[in-house]
Design a protein around this motif. Structure first.
Motif, PDB file in Angstrom:
ATOM      1  N   HIS A 103      48.334  77.168  64.974  1.00 28.00           N
ATOM      2  CA  HIS A 103      48.349  78.420  65.638  1.00 28.00           C
ATOM      3  C   HIS A 103      46.744  78.748  65.757  1.00 28.00           C
ATOM      4  O   HIS A 103      46.146  79.138  66.450  1.00 28.00           O
ATOM      5  CB  HIS A 103      49.091  79.083  64.740  1.00 28.00           C
ATOM      6  CG  HIS A 103      50.465  78.913  64.640  1.00 28.00           C
ATOM      7  ND1 HIS A 103      51.333  78.780  65.958  1.00 28.00           N
ATOM      8  CD2 HIS A 103      51.230  78.699  63.622  1.00 28.00           C
ATOM      9  CE1 HIS A 103      52.483  78.642  65.380  1.00 28.00           C
ATOM     10  NE2 HIS A 103      52.295  78.317  64.143  1.00 28.00           N
TER      11      HIS A 103
ATOM     12  N   VAL B 124      45.564  76.610  68.613  1.00 33.37           N
ATOM     13  CA  VAL B 124      45.655  77.273  70.004  1.00 33.37           C
ATOM     14  C   VAL B 124      44.904  78.598  70.276  1.00 33.37           C
ATOM     15  O   VAL B 124      44.497  78.817  71.518  1.00 33.37           O
ATOM     16  CB  VAL B 124      47.383  77.816  69.796  1.00 33.37           C
ATOM     17  CG1 VAL B 124      47.757  78.785  70.925  1.00 33.37           C
ATOM     18  CG2 VAL B 124      47.997  76.486  69.803  1.00 33.37           C
TER      19      VAL B 124
ATOM     20  N   SER C 268      51.905  79.704  74.023  1.00 34.42           N
ATOM     21  CA  SER C 268      52.371  78.629  72.870  1.00 34.42           C
ATOM     22  C   SER C 268      53.981  78.509  72.781  1.00 34.42           C
ATOM     23  O   SER C 268      54.451  79.103  73.679  1.00 34.42           O
ATOM     24  CB  SER C 268      51.683  78.821  71.631  1.00 34.42           C
ATOM     25  OG  SER C 268      51.860  77.606  70.828  1.00 34.42           O
TER      26      SER C 268
ATOM     27  N   SER D  35      54.383  73.918  68.746  1.00 37.42           N
ATOM     28  CA  SER D  35      53.430  74.395  69.927  1.00 37.42           C
ATOM     29  C   SER D  35      54.224  73.491  70.956  1.00 37.42           C
ATOM     30  O   SER D  35      55.144  72.805  71.079  1.00 37.42           O
ATOM     31  CB  SER D  35      51.971  73.324  69.610  1.00 37.42           C
ATOM     32  OG  SER D  35      51.876  71.918  69.576  1.00 37.42           O
TER      33      SER D  35
END
Length: 293
Positions: A205, A208, A216, A189
């Motif tokens: 992920h 995010v 990202s 990240s």
């Protein structure tokens, strides 16, 4: 920490216009976020403002490590000796090893350290005659070594640089003191966002995407006594699409990890890491020493 998702088959280019990850997806242009999605013409021209060059302490990282890195700063001319730490498949380890064999990295992986002796990264090391050391000592890994034994092993292998490639354990302070400014990690990240204990693999992920972040990407950073808080050395930006899944995002980020980590390791092996007076590391361009990446 690297995800265990296979990277895309094609290698994206270096610009926004040539990178398929930024322009196409599943054969179509990505659906944009915000006003552009509703047809509003709201283009904005962005330009980099001129700013004075930062004042640099023009001192290579190896010169700043006297007494570290196994007790002696390595000369810029010889190949550096690398120790890689993994906990899983070790795709970043494989990328670094292949780059070293191909001459892209001026160094050699001389030992692999893992907390999971049966992981894919350890198997790859054994198949390439790279010694495997288990650390730390656990109930399910009685062959593991203690911190003093690990340090002795790294000294025996004359290790200059330590690279974390998906290693999930916290690095002991003794190791950080032994290798100041010589331990790198890769995180999936754009730190400081989505980093710290518990943020690894698909968990990153998922977080995010759930946050609504539009971008990202991987971060290469120096390692300190905490998870993912060391100084950032390099990053790559990857778009987050409106209908992304953690697996799809992980694959695009991992593809960039393999490139940016190799570039950062190559710079460290060539003593091209320069430290600004405020403690920020910069990568000096191999082609133009007046340019910092």
């Amino acid at each position: 920490m690297d995800a265990t998702v296979a990277p895309p088959a094609t290698r994206p280019g270096r610009s926004l216009h040539s990178n398929p990850a930024l322009t196409t997806r599943r054969g179509t242009r990505p659906r944009p976020w915000g006003p552009a999605a509703s047809g509003q013409a709201n283009a904005v021209r962005c330009e980099l403002s001129r700013r004075p060059e930062p004042r640099l302490v023009l001192r290579a990282a190896a010169d700043a490590q006297q007494g570290g890195g196994g007790g002696e700063a390595a000369g810029a001319g010889r190949r550096k000796r690398l120790a890689v730490f993994v906990s899983g498949g070790g795709s970043n380890f494989r990328a670094i090893h292949e780059a070293a064999l191909g001459g892209e990295v001026h160094g050699d992986v001389v030992v692999l350290v893992t907390d999971k002796p049966g992981c894919g990264g350890a198997e790859h090391a054994r198949s390439n005659d790279i010694p495997v050391v288990v650390f730390p000592k656990l109930k399910n890994a009685p062959e593991g070594v203690s911190v003093p034994e690990l340090l002795d092993t790294l000294r025996e292998h004359q290790v200059d640089i330590v690279l974390l490639a998906g290693y999930l354990k916290l690095i002991p302070a003794e190791l950080i003191r032994e290798y100041p400014r010589s331990i790198l990690n890769i995180h999936p990240s754009l730190l400081p966002a989505f980093g710290g204990k518990g943020y690894y693999g698909l968990k990153v992920h998922k977080a995010v995407i759930a946050s609504g972040a539009r971008y990202s990407g991987p971060t290469v950073h120096f390692v300190d006594e905490h998870y993912d808080t060391g100084k950032t050395l390099a990053q790559r930006v990857v778009p987050v699409f409106a209908d992304d899944t953690p697996e799809l995002l992980a694959a695009r980020v991992l593809h960039e990890e393999h490139q940016v980590y190799v570039e950062a390791v190559a710079a460290l092996c060539e003593d091209r890491i320069l430290w600004r007076e405020d403690g920020v590391p910069l990568i000096q361009s191999r082609l133009n020493p007046d340019v910092y990446l």
